[in-house]
Design an enzyme around this catalytic site. Structure first.
Site, PDB file in Angstrom:
ATOM      1  N   LYS A  25       7.098 -18.108  30.131  1.00  0.00           N
ATOM      2  CA  LYS A  25       8.230 -18.750  29.367  1.00  0.00           C
ATOM      3  C   LYS A  25       7.781 -19.626  28.171  1.00  0.00           C
ATOM      4  O   LYS A  25       8.301 -19.607  27.305  1.00  0.00           O
ATOM      5  CB  LYS A  25       9.078 -19.496  30.414  1.00  0.00           C
ATOM      6  CG  LYS A  25       9.858 -18.910  31.589  1.00  0.00           C
ATOM      7  CD  LYS A  25      10.475 -19.671  32.672  1.00  0.00           C
ATOM      8  CE  LYS A  25       9.632 -20.767  33.182  1.00  0.00           C
ATOM      9  NZ  LYS A  25       8.568 -20.391  34.097  1.00  0.00           N
TER      10      LYS A  25
ATOM     11  N   ARG B 254      17.324 -24.763  36.874  1.00  0.00           N
ATOM     12  CA  ARG B 254      16.296 -24.495  37.945  1.00  0.00           C
ATOM     13  C   ARG B 254      16.905 -24.175  39.379  1.00  0.00           C
ATOM     14  O   ARG B 254      16.120 -24.129  40.114  1.00  0.00           O
ATOM     15  CB  ARG B 254      15.339 -25.604  37.973  1.00  0.00           C
ATOM     16  CG  ARG B 254      13.709 -25.519  38.441  1.00  0.00           C
ATOM     17  CD  ARG B 254      13.066 -24.602  37.327  1.00  0.00           C
ATOM     18  NE  ARG B 254      11.553 -25.105  37.778  1.00  0.00           N
ATOM     19  CZ  ARG B 254      10.552 -25.120  36.895  1.00  0.00           C
ATOM     20  NH1 ARG B 254      11.113 -24.947  35.511  1.00  0.00           N
ATOM     21  NH2 ARG B 254       9.488 -25.374  37.346  1.00  0.00           N
TER      22      ARG B 254
ATOM     23  N   ARG C  54      -4.887 -20.470  33.494  1.00  0.00           N
ATOM     24  CA  ARG C  54      -4.293 -21.087  32.258  1.00  0.00           C
ATOM     25  C   ARG C  54      -5.165 -22.457  31.763  1.00  0.00           C
ATOM     26  O   ARG C  54      -5.549 -23.262  32.606  1.00  0.00           O
ATOM     27  CB  ARG C  54      -2.919 -21.666  32.759  1.00  0.00           C
ATOM     28  CG  ARG C  54      -2.288 -22.520  31.229  1.00  0.00           C
ATOM     29  CD  ARG C  54      -0.970 -22.433  31.413  1.00  0.00           C
ATOM     30  NE  ARG C  54      -0.076 -23.005  32.861  1.00  0.00           N
ATOM     31  CZ  ARG C  54       0.950 -23.090  32.989  1.00  0.00           C
ATOM     32  NH1 ARG C  54       1.675 -22.582  32.300  1.00  0.00           N
ATOM     33  NH2 ARG C  54       1.232 -23.582  34.149  1.00  0.00           N
TER      34      ARG C  54
ATOM     35  N   ARG D 122      -3.745 -27.941  33.965  1.00  0.00           N
ATOM     36  CA  ARG D 122      -2.607 -28.756  34.571  1.00  0.00           C
ATOM     37  C   ARG D 122      -2.793 -29.131  35.720  1.00  0.00           C
ATOM     38  O   ARG D 122      -3.413 -28.289  36.722  1.00  0.00           O
ATOM     39  CB  ARG D 122      -1.163 -27.992  34.179  1.00  0.00           C
ATOM     40  CG  ARG D 122      -0.449 -28.175  33.050  1.00  0.00           C
ATOM     41  CD  ARG D 122       0.423 -27.406  32.687  1.00  0.00           C
ATOM     42  NE  ARG D 122       1.391 -27.278  33.879  1.00  0.00           N
ATOM     43  CZ  ARG D 122       2.524 -26.483  33.693  1.00  0.00           C
ATOM     44  NH1 ARG D 122       3.115 -25.773  32.861  1.00  0.00           N
ATOM     45  NH2 ARG D 122       3.400 -26.261  34.774  1.00  0.00           N
TER      46      ARG D 122
ATOM     47  N   ARG E 114       5.038 -24.163  44.039  1.00  0.00           N
ATOM     48  CA  ARG E 114       5.696 -23.968  42.987  1.00  0.00           C
ATOM     49  C   ARG E 114       6.402 -22.458  43.399  1.00  0.00           C
ATOM     50  O   ARG E 114       7.722 -22.356  42.848  1.00  0.00           O
ATOM     51  CB  ARG E 114       5.040 -23.963  41.674  1.00  0.00           C
ATOM     52  CG  ARG E 114       4.658 -25.278  41.234  1.00  0.00           C
ATOM     53  CD  ARG E 114       3.725 -25.518  40.475  1.00  0.00           C
ATOM     54  NE  ARG E 114       3.957 -24.816  39.061  1.00  0.00           N
ATOM     55  CZ  ARG E 114       3.031 -24.403  38.055  1.00  0.00           C
ATOM     56  NH1 ARG E 114       1.755 -24.497  38.433  1.00  0.00           N
ATOM     57  NH2 ARG E 114       3.352 -23.791  37.096  1.00  0.00           N
TER      58      ARG E 114
END
Ligand code: AP5
Length: 223
Positions: free
Chosen positions: A17, A92, A131, A166, A177
């Protein structure tokens, strides 16, 4: 060129996203509105809301709706969102979708499309654990699919970028998550299908192809 395009990017953590939003910003000249970024900014500034949000974020859970909705209302009322926006990570859950719909009805600016970035769960784990983010400009890299090079280089910030991970990209938090996505966010797929707004694209392919499918799904910007 004057444009109008209001879209939601829907998808699991790691579905792309943020990556695709940054491309849409350049192509459509409308802002990316990422609740994750807004919340991380509040956490970094140690605001009262940020400190409340941090506990949920570090655990991989959703931040309470009231905090997120307040941020969205404020952000969408800014002048740069008048001609459109890309919602990244919001809504969400069903309550947030209903609140968004009420807010946009109030503003007289309905959504044009909701695009689901569809990716197999197995791929998501690898994308998220790999990431890395340039601390200076926020550009997103991935140690597996789009490394910063050797020695590391960021197009915007030059050589020796500080690449950070992160806090919620640790394996145990990623698992939480993904669980939260399945339980709370996935029902939005049927919600938006029923509303006639849903488009589904294969996001389990390279970034350029995903972007081509995305722009084909939402259409050219209206003038
Ligand atoms: P948020 O920041 O929204 O995170 P997320 O939804 O978990 O999504 P990510 O940012 O992890 O993934 P992405 O889909 O943007 O993927 P990306 O493009 O970076 O939310 C964080 C937290 O904030 C939540 O857990 C919650 O606590 C809170 N929060 C946020 N919004 C909220 C809300 N509305 N309500 C309540 N709480 C909220 O890509 C991932 C990696 O894959 C990158 O390394 C990238 O380079 C790579 N990649 C991307 N596309 C491709 C591709 N096509 N091929 C190969 N690699 C790719």
């Amino acid at each position: 060129m004057s444009i109008s395009m209001r879209i939601v990017l829907l998808g699991a953590p790691g579905s792309g996203k943020g990556t695709q939003s940054q491309r849409l910003v350049e192509a459509y000249r409308i802002p990316q509105v990422s609740t994750g970024d807004l919340l991380r900014d509040a956490v970094a500034r140690k605001t009262e809301l940020g400190l409340r949000a941090k506990v949920a974020m570090d655990a991989g859970k959703l931040v309470e709706d009231a905090i997120v909705l307040g941020m969205i209302r404020e952000r969408l009322s800014r002048p740069d969102a008048a001609r459109g926006f890309i919602l990244d990570g919001f809504p969400r859950n069903i309550a947030q979708a209903q609140a968004l719909s009420a807010l946009l009805a109030e503003l007289g600016t309905p959504l044009d499309a909701v695009v689901l970035l569809s990716v197999d769960t197995g791929v998501l784990f690898k994308r998220l654990s790999g990431r890395r983010i340039c601390e200076e400009c926020g550009r997103v890299f991935n140690i597996y699919t789009s490394p910063a090079g050797s020695p590391p280089h960021c197009d915007r910030c030059g050589d020796k970028p500080r690449l950070i991970q992160r806090l919620d990209d640790k394996e145990e938090v990623i698992a939480k998550r993904l669980e939260v996505y399945e339980a709370q966010t996935k029902p939005l797929v049927e919600h938006y299908r029923a509303a006639g707004l849903l488009r589904v694209i294969d996001a389990d392919t390279d970034v350029d192809r995903v972007f081509a499918a995305l722009t084909a799904a939402v259409g050219a910007p209206r003038t």
